[in-house]
Design an enzyme around this catalytic site. Structure first.
Site, mmCIF file in Angstrom:
data_model
loop_
_atom_site.group_PDB
_atom_site.id
_atom_site.type_symbol
_atom_site.label_atom_id
_atom_site.label_comp_id
_atom_site.label_asym_id
_atom_site.label_seq_id
_atom_site.Cartn_x
_atom_site.Cartn_y
_atom_site.Cartn_z
ATOM 1 N N TYR A 1 -30.330 -73.260 -18.414
ATOM 2 C CA TYR A 1 -29.853 -74.557 -17.916
ATOM 3 C C TYR A 1 -30.955 -75.257 -17.116
ATOM 4 C CZ TYR A 1 -26.458 -77.865 -15.852
ATOM 5 O OH TYR A 1 -25.763 -78.988 -15.464
ATOM 6 N N ALA A 2 -31.625 -74.492 -16.225
ATOM 7 C CA ALA A 2 -32.699 -75.079 -15.411
ATOM 8 C C ALA A 2 -33.814 -75.627 -16.299
ATOM 9 C CB ALA A 2 -33.252 -74.025 -14.447
HETATM 10 N N1 NAD Z 1 -20.030 -81.892 -13.557
HETATM 11 C C1 NAD Z 1 -21.035 -81.592 -12.751
HETATM 12 O O1 NAD Z 1 -20.846 -81.117 -11.615
HETATM 13 C C2 NAD Z 1 -22.449 -81.821 -13.206
HETATM 14 C C3 NAD Z 1 -23.484 -81.692 -12.278
HETATM 15 C C4 NAD Z 1 -24.780 -81.898 -12.695
HETATM 16 C C5 NAD Z 1 -25.044 -82.221 -14.004
HETATM 17 N N2 NAD Z 1 -24.032 -82.342 -14.893
HETATM 18 C C6 NAD Z 1 -24.379 -82.681 -16.260
HETATM 19 O O2 NAD Z 1 -23.727 -83.886 -16.628
HETATM 20 C C7 NAD Z 1 -23.359 -83.831 -17.996
HETATM 21 C C8 NAD Z 1 -21.855 -84.082 -18.114
HETATM 22 O O3 NAD Z 1 -21.191 -83.159 -17.266
HETATM 23 P P1 NAD Z 1 -19.598 -83.099 -17.211
HETATM 24 O O4 NAD Z 1 -19.230 -82.159 -16.146
HETATM 25 O O5 NAD Z 1 -19.075 -84.466 -17.201
HETATM 26 O O6 NAD Z 1 -19.342 -82.395 -18.637
HETATM 27 P P2 NAD Z 1 -17.996 -81.853 -19.280
HETATM 28 O O7 NAD Z 1 -18.022 -80.370 -19.252
HETATM 29 O O8 NAD Z 1 -16.820 -82.586 -18.726
HETATM 30 O O9 NAD Z 1 -18.184 -82.325 -20.808
HETATM 31 C C9 NAD Z 1 -19.237 -81.945 -21.599
HETATM 32 C C10 NAD Z 1 -18.997 -82.649 -22.918
HETATM 33 O O10 NAD Z 1 -20.078 -82.343 -23.793
HETATM 34 C C11 NAD Z 1 -19.505 -82.170 -25.078
HETATM 35 N N3 NAD Z 1 -20.411 -81.362 -25.882
HETATM 36 C C12 NAD Z 1 -20.729 -80.065 -25.703
HETATM 37 N N4 NAD Z 1 -21.532 -79.662 -26.690
HETATM 38 C C13 NAD Z 1 -21.727 -80.736 -27.504
HETATM 39 C C14 NAD Z 1 -22.459 -80.947 -28.691
HETATM 40 N N5 NAD Z 1 -23.160 -79.963 -29.265
HETATM 41 N N6 NAD Z 1 -22.436 -82.166 -29.247
HETATM 42 C C15 NAD Z 1 -21.717 -83.182 -28.705
HETATM 43 N N7 NAD Z 1 -20.998 -83.041 -27.572
HETATM 44 C C16 NAD Z 1 -21.009 -81.822 -26.983
HETATM 45 C C17 NAD Z 1 -18.179 -81.443 -24.821
HETATM 46 O O11 NAD Z 1 -17.291 -81.527 -25.927
HETATM 47 C C18 NAD Z 1 -17.686 -82.206 -23.607
HETATM 48 O O12 NAD Z 1 -16.918 -83.338 -23.962
HETATM 49 C C19 NAD Z 1 -23.791 -82.474 -18.515
HETATM 50 O O13 NAD Z 1 -25.033 -82.609 -19.155
HETATM 51 C C20 NAD Z 1 -23.938 -81.652 -17.265
HETATM 52 O O14 NAD Z 1 -24.911 -80.630 -17.421
HETATM 53 C C21 NAD Z 1 -22.735 -82.155 -14.518
#
Ligand code: NAD
Length: 247
Positions: free
Chosen positions: A155-156
């Site tokens: 992830y990092a």
């Molecule tokens: N939620 C947090 O606390 C947080 C913090 C830092 C960064 N992020 C980053 O922000 C982004 C969104 O986070 P979130 O919490 O809203 O995510 P989430 O878990 O709510 O949703 C992730 C989405 O990505 C989709 N997805 C997964 N694999 C896929 C693929 N191969 N093709 C197309 N879609 C795919 C899933 O179906 C899902 O709808 C992510 O990249 C995450 O790493 C989130």
């Protein structure tokens, strides 16, 4: 009306961040195209778009497949003639120590969280260049900004890779009036956060100077800014939105 009449594509369109942001985009005048690899996520988020359905399109495509994303982009171009804004939100996390993390788990996270962003940036670039306009916002993470215990190296690496990809893309595409920026959120009140083990959650909150987890809207506003014309002279930047925790 900060994104009035703009066509905005969200990869990972069913994510918590995409949902919070897409609703704001619609309120600010945009039409949103949600791209996700799992049709069922659209069912989950449909209540968020109640009364705005005419401003929403939903396409199923896997961020890992260039052909799949290219086809989704083509569908959007066929209907609207352009894509003004690309927001990359697709992501998964598999946080394990390196000796436990499998090679497949390394690759899966790199493929979705990093290669997926390459695929969509590549697919929208020709049209944006033609029209000499584009806004790209890629979602990284606090987990890719500094080393953090409990964050998987997969992830990092992917999230740090997004920063390098975006900074270079910004310089490459600047002559065509296309900006590319990163939003790097800290832990937010969403499904990904609450799916984490409790000791990781406790550790994260303890290290946030503002003393709380972020709201989805606090990321949505950051994305909205970078996607708007107000940010027309901002490119290659990383906006850390994390309660002051990243240092
Ligand atoms: N939620 C947090 O606390 C947080 C913090 C830092 C960064 N992020 C980053 O922000 C982004 C969104 O986070 P979130 O919490 O809203 O995510 P989430 O878990 O709510 O949703 C992730 C989405 O990505 C989709 N997805 C997964 N694999 C896929 C693929 N191969 N093709 C197309 N879609 C795919 C899933 O179906 C899902 O709808 C992510 O990249 C995450 O790493 C989130």
């Amino acid at each position: 009306m900060r994104v009035k009449d703009k066509i905005a594509v969200f990869i990972g369109g069913g994510s918590d961040i995409a949902t919070a942001t897409a609703v704001k985009f619609i309120e600010e005048g945009a039409t949103v195209i949600l791209v996700d690899y799992d049709e069922s996520v659209f069912e989950r988020v449909k209540g968020s778009y109640a009364g705005m359905e005419d401003k929403v399109r939903k396409y199923v495509a896997d961020a890992r497949s260039y052909e799949g994303i290219e086809a989704a982009v083509k569908s959007a171009l066929d209907e609207f003639g352009r894509i003004d804004i690309l927001i990359n939100c697709a992501g998964i996390l598999i946080h394990k120590p390196i000796d436990v993390l499998t090679v497949k788990e390394w690759q899966d996270v790199i493929d979705i969280n990093l290669t997926g962003i390459f695929n969509s940036c590549k697919a929208v670039t020709p049209g944006m260049k033609e029209r000499k306009y584009g806004r790209i916002v890629n979602i990284s993470s606090i987990g890719g900004r500094t080393g953090r215990p409990g964050v998987g190296v997969n992830y990092a690496a992917a999230k740090a890779g997004i920063v390098g990809l975006t900074q270079t893309l910004a310089r490459e595409l600047a002559p065509w009036n296309i900006t590319a920026n990163v939003v790097a959120p800290g832990p937010l009140k969403g499904r990904m956060f609450f799916g984490m083990e409790q000791h990781l959650i406790d550790g994260l909150i303890k290290n946030i100077p503002l003393g709380r987890v972020g709201e989805m809207d606090e990321i949505a506003y950051a994305i909205l800014y970078l996607a708007s014309d107000e940010a027309g002279w901002t490119t290659g930047e990383v906006l850390d939105v994390n309660g002051g925790a990243y240092i």
